[in-house]
Scaffold this active site. Structure first.
Site, PDB file in Angstrom:
ATOM      1  N   HIS A 107       0.799  -1.224   0.000  1.00  8.25           N
ATOM      2  CA  HIS A 107       0.000   0.000   0.000  1.00  8.25           C
ATOM      3  C   HIS A 107       0.832   1.276   0.000  1.00  8.25           C
ATOM      4  O   HIS A 107       0.265   2.370  -0.004  1.00  8.25           O
ATOM      5  CB  HIS A 107      -0.943   0.007   1.207  1.00  8.25           C
ATOM      6  CG  HIS A 107      -2.008  -1.036   1.139  1.00  8.25           C
ATOM      7  ND1 HIS A 107      -2.953  -1.076   0.136  1.00  8.25           N
ATOM      8  CD2 HIS A 107      -2.266  -2.102   1.944  1.00  8.25           C
ATOM      9  CE1 HIS A 107      -3.753  -2.105   0.330  1.00  8.25           C
ATOM     10  NE2 HIS A 107      -3.362  -2.754   1.415  1.00  8.25           N
ATOM     11  N   ARG A 113       6.934  -6.420   2.931  1.00  3.53           N
ATOM     12  CA  ARG A 113       5.680  -6.964   2.419  1.00  3.53           C
ATOM     13  C   ARG A 113       5.575  -6.680   0.927  1.00  3.53           C
ATOM     14  O   ARG A 113       5.547  -5.525   0.513  1.00  3.53           O
ATOM     15  CB  ARG A 113       4.475  -6.353   3.150  1.00  3.53           C
ATOM     16  CG  ARG A 113       3.150  -6.913   2.659  1.00  3.53           C
ATOM     17  CD  ARG A 113       1.991  -6.579   3.574  1.00  3.53           C
ATOM     18  NE  ARG A 113       1.611  -5.168   3.522  1.00  3.53           N
ATOM     19  CZ  ARG A 113       0.470  -4.693   4.050  1.00  3.53           C
ATOM     20  NH1 ARG A 113      -0.347  -5.526   4.681  1.00  3.53           N
ATOM     21  NH2 ARG A 113       0.185  -3.415   3.971  1.00  3.53           N
ATOM     22  N   ASP A 144      16.546 -11.138  -3.310  1.00  6.32           N
ATOM     23  CA  ASP A 144      17.839 -10.787  -3.899  1.00  6.32           C
ATOM     24  C   ASP A 144      18.295  -9.400  -3.466  1.00  6.32           C
ATOM     25  O   ASP A 144      19.502  -9.131  -3.382  1.00  6.32           O
ATOM     26  CB  ASP A 144      17.771 -10.868  -5.425  1.00  6.32           C
ATOM     27  CG  ASP A 144      17.867 -12.287  -5.957  1.00  6.32           C
ATOM     28  OD1 ASP A 144      18.102 -13.216  -5.152  1.00  6.32           O
ATOM     29  OD2 ASP A 144      17.707 -12.485  -7.174  1.00  6.32           O
ATOM     30  N   GLU A 190      -6.282 -12.365   6.091  1.00  7.16           N
ATOM     31  CA  GLU A 190      -7.057 -11.144   6.283  1.00  7.16           C
ATOM     32  C   GLU A 190      -8.417 -11.180   5.594  1.00  7.16           C
ATOM     33  O   GLU A 190      -8.920 -10.152   5.135  1.00  7.16           O
ATOM     34  CB  GLU A 190      -6.249  -9.941   5.791  1.00  7.16           C
ATOM     35  CG  GLU A 190      -5.609 -10.132   4.420  1.00  7.16           C
ATOM     36  CD  GLU A 190      -4.573  -9.070   4.108  1.00  7.16           C
ATOM     37  OE1 GLU A 190      -4.683  -7.943   4.610  1.00  7.16           O
ATOM     38  OE2 GLU A 190      -3.634  -9.378   3.346  1.00  7.16           O
ATOM     39  N   ASP A 203      -8.451  -5.388   6.399  1.00  3.87           N
ATOM     40  CA  ASP A 203      -9.139  -6.090   5.318  1.00  3.87           C
ATOM     41  C   ASP A 203     -10.151  -7.085   5.863  1.00  3.87           C
ATOM     42  O   ASP A 203     -11.214  -7.295   5.262  1.00  3.87           O
ATOM     43  CB  ASP A 203      -8.124  -6.796   4.422  1.00  3.87           C
ATOM     44  CG  ASP A 203      -7.485  -5.848   3.424  1.00  3.87           C
ATOM     45  OD1 ASP A 203      -8.182  -5.421   2.498  1.00  3.87           O
ATOM     46  OD2 ASP A 203      -6.304  -5.522   3.587  1.00  3.87           O
TER      47      ASP A 203
END
Length: 261
Positions: free
Chosen positions: A48, A73, A87, A152, A178
């Site tokens: 987000h 995230r 990576d 969620e 959520d």
């Protein structure tokens, strides 16, 4: 020389709650400030916040200078996104929107090299291996990756028992915002019905022997979750601190001027 030890993963097995902060300003400078504030972990949000792989990497570099541990995230539970984030040097991943054991198993494969998984072998080019200066990285990296899954939705809660049985999942995080929306309580994660589902889910996770996590800027709720036994709890965000703090400063000063004799 092996892959760097993952201090966050090691701490999940301890007896102390790990207190975190969400980073959504997508800026390495503010990440560095927050990393020195004393939090145990800092979540770099790719879902987000306006982040890309370069801004995530810069924040990982900034956080590394502090004592807090970085968690990243991704936008979605996509293997190619996770490959890039690993990576770039992330060792702990929080994957959103997990709704089945099959998804959970796919995420386990995404963070492991073959034959146990499907992470692409490109560490020789990557920050994760110190640009190929860690000779045993490929042989040791899997053990130091910490995979956290975010549940969620009602579908995720229905599949929670099966998700918890997937080998290689290091912890499960409940997303109250959520979940509240999916339960018809959009914008009200503190509603008693939402909290009933949240607390039941946290107990299910802990009863399965897995670390449970959650985010809430309501400090009373956060304290409740810690008292219940949640292991990694985020208590706010850099955006919330900046937006709230700047507004309070302005309002308080205007009031002091108006109330001045």
């Amino acid at each position: 020389m092996p892959a760097p030890s993952n201090a966050f993963k090691a701490s999940l097995g301890g007896d102390k709650p790990l207190i975190g902060l969400w980073l959504a300003l997508a800026d390495a400078y503010t990440a560095e400030i927050c990393a020195g504030a004393g939090y145990d972990w800092l979540l770099v949000d790719g879902e987000h916040a306006p982040n890309d792989i370069r801004s995530i990497m810069r924040q990982l570099q900034a956080i590394a200078a502090g004592r807090g541990q970085a968690v990243v995230r991704p936008v979605a539970p996509e293997t190619w996104m996770i490959k890039q984030i690993l990576d770039a040097g992330a060792q702990t991943i929080l994957v959103p929107m997990i709704e089945s054991a099959e998804q959970a198993a796919e995420m386990v494969r995404a963070v492991r090299y073959a034959p146990a998984g499907k992470r692409g072998v490109g560490a020789a080019l990557a920050r994760a291996s110190s640009f190929n200066r860690i000779p045993d990285y490929l042989q040791t990296a899997d053990e130091e990756i910490c995979l956290l899954l975010q549940v969620e939705s009602r579908a995720g809660l229905a599949a929670l028992d099966d998700i918890l049985k997937v080998d290689g999942v290091d912890g499960v995080f409940i997303g109250p915002a959520d979940l509240a929306a999916d339960l018809g309580r959009r914008g009200n994660p503190g509603h008693v019905d939402v909290q009933r589902h949240v607390e039941a889910a946290l107990h299910t996770i802990m009863d399965a022997g897995k670390p449970a996590g959650i985010l809430s800027s309501n400090l009373s709720l956060s304290q409740r979750y810690v008292e219940m036994g949640a292991r990694f709890v985020a208590i706010g965000s850099d955006v919330g601190i900046l937006a709230g703090g700047t507004q309070r400063l302005c309002e308080d000063f205007r009031k002091s001027i108006l109330n001045a004799p």
